[in-house]
Design an enzyme around this catalytic site. Structure first.
Site, PDB file in Angstrom:
ATOM      1  N   PHE A 221       0.824  -1.208   0.000  1.00  0.00           N
ATOM      2  CA  PHE A 221       0.000   0.000   0.000  1.00  0.00           C
ATOM      3  C   PHE A 221       0.862   1.262   0.000  1.00  0.00           C
ATOM      4  O   PHE A 221       1.084   1.869  -1.038  1.00  0.00           O
ATOM      5  CB  PHE A 221      -0.965  -0.016   1.181  1.00  0.00           C
ATOM      6  CG  PHE A 221      -1.923   1.150   1.238  1.00  0.00           C
ATOM      7  CD1 PHE A 221      -2.211   1.926   0.120  1.00  0.00           C
ATOM      8  CD2 PHE A 221      -2.561   1.470   2.437  1.00  0.00           C
ATOM      9  CE1 PHE A 221      -3.092   2.995   0.184  1.00  0.00           C
ATOM     10  CE2 PHE A 221      -3.451   2.537   2.518  1.00  0.00           C
ATOM     11  CZ  PHE A 221      -3.717   3.296   1.390  1.00  0.00           C
TER      12      PHE A 221
ATOM     13  N   GLN B 254       3.646   6.210   5.260  1.00  0.00           N
ATOM     14  CA  GLN B 254       3.107   7.502   5.676  1.00  0.00           C
ATOM     15  C   GLN B 254       4.021   8.159   6.699  1.00  0.00           C
ATOM     16  O   GLN B 254       4.568   7.496   7.586  1.00  0.00           O
ATOM     17  CB  GLN B 254       1.696   7.339   6.260  1.00  0.00           C
ATOM     18  CG  GLN B 254       0.992   8.667   6.538  1.00  0.00           C
ATOM     19  CD  GLN B 254      -0.485   8.480   6.861  1.00  0.00           C
ATOM     20  OE1 GLN B 254      -1.097   7.501   6.434  1.00  0.00           O
ATOM     21  NE2 GLN B 254      -1.063   9.411   7.589  1.00  0.00           N
TER      22      GLN B 254
ATOM     23  N   ASN C  50      -4.781  13.008   4.521  1.00  0.00           N
ATOM     24  CA  ASN C  50      -5.789  13.907   5.080  1.00  0.00           C
ATOM     25  C   ASN C  50      -6.841  13.115   5.850  1.00  0.00           C
ATOM     26  O   ASN C  50      -6.835  11.886   5.870  1.00  0.00           O
ATOM     27  CB  ASN C  50      -6.440  14.759   3.975  1.00  0.00           C
ATOM     28  CG  ASN C  50      -7.168  13.935   2.931  1.00  0.00           C
ATOM     29  OD1 ASN C  50      -7.890  12.983   3.245  1.00  0.00           O
ATOM     30  ND2 ASN C  50      -6.986  14.301   1.654  1.00  0.00           N
TER      31      ASN C  50
END
Length: 223
Positions: A117, A120, A159
């Site tokens: 994936f 982050q 976000n």
């Protein structure tokens, strides 16, 4: 300087650089007419057209210096280079560039790593709940249809819903088209893909946080 035959007479002189130019100017009371008889300088440099080097030197002066063109993410596992899309998403790139230059990201961790994936990071709290924009608070999305999550190594803003961009961002490790229209893409990795893959394979806990901290040492912004 003392003129010939006028011992002791001083000639005040002002030396100045030309803004954005690779030349300087000398202003003096000693004029061209006085110089010609003594075999002095006859070139009128102030009215000469710029040469090739002048033109090359001045290229890009109209660009916004706040917007980096490239970035180097220096981590404890190696360097990741990516290009930035300042022309398409200027506010997002300004925010990232500002944080990079100020040292905001230094010593922060990659707090969320999910194999297959993304990676982050960018949260000073280190838990996914912190961070703000360079203006304070949050700022709006810049969704550009041509900038998609259609490949691995896309750099995009994290976000918590529309218009909630702060400082957190992520790097995809596979195509993630379901994120299109929801997250602002602002860069692509150009070097260091192997570093991203190594980070992706690191051991994580039940919250997807790496067991051993992977830190951002600094971010270099290149104009």
């Amino acid at each position: 300087r003392t003129e010939e035959g006028e011992e002791g007479k001083k000639d005040p002189m002002l030396v100045a650089t030309g803004w954005g130019m690779k030349r300087f100017y000398i202003f003096s009371k000693y004029g061209k007419g006085e110089d010609e008889g003594a075999g002095g300088i006859e070139r009128d440099v102030l009215n000469e057209p710029p040469d090739r080097e002048d033109l090359v030197f001045n290229q890009g002066r109209g660009e916004d210096p706040k917007l980096g063109k490239e970035a180097v993410l220096r981590t404890t596992m190696g360097d990741i280079h990516f290009k930035l899309f300042g022309d398409q998403v200027p506010r997002t790139v300004e925010n990232f560039s500002g944080h990079g230059r100020s040292g905001y990201y230094e010593n922060t961790i990659m707090h969320r790593v999910i194999k297959g994936f993304m990676l982050q990071m960018g949260d000073p709290k280190g838990d996914g709940t912190g961070g703000e924009s360079i203006w304070g608070g949050e700022f709006e999305d810049e969704i550009v249809p041509s900038l998609r999550h259609d490949r691995a190594f896309t750099v995009s803003m994290a976000n918590a819903g529309p218009g909630t961009n702060g400082s957190q961002f992520f790097i995809t490790t596979v195509p993630t088209p379901w994120l299109d229209g929801k997250h602002t893409v602002f860069g692509r990795v150009t070097r260091g893909m192997d570093i991203c893959t190594s980070i992706e394979g690191t051991a994580t806990d039940h919250n997807d946080r790496p067991v051993k901290d992977i830190k951002i040492i600094k971010v270099d912004i290149i104009n």
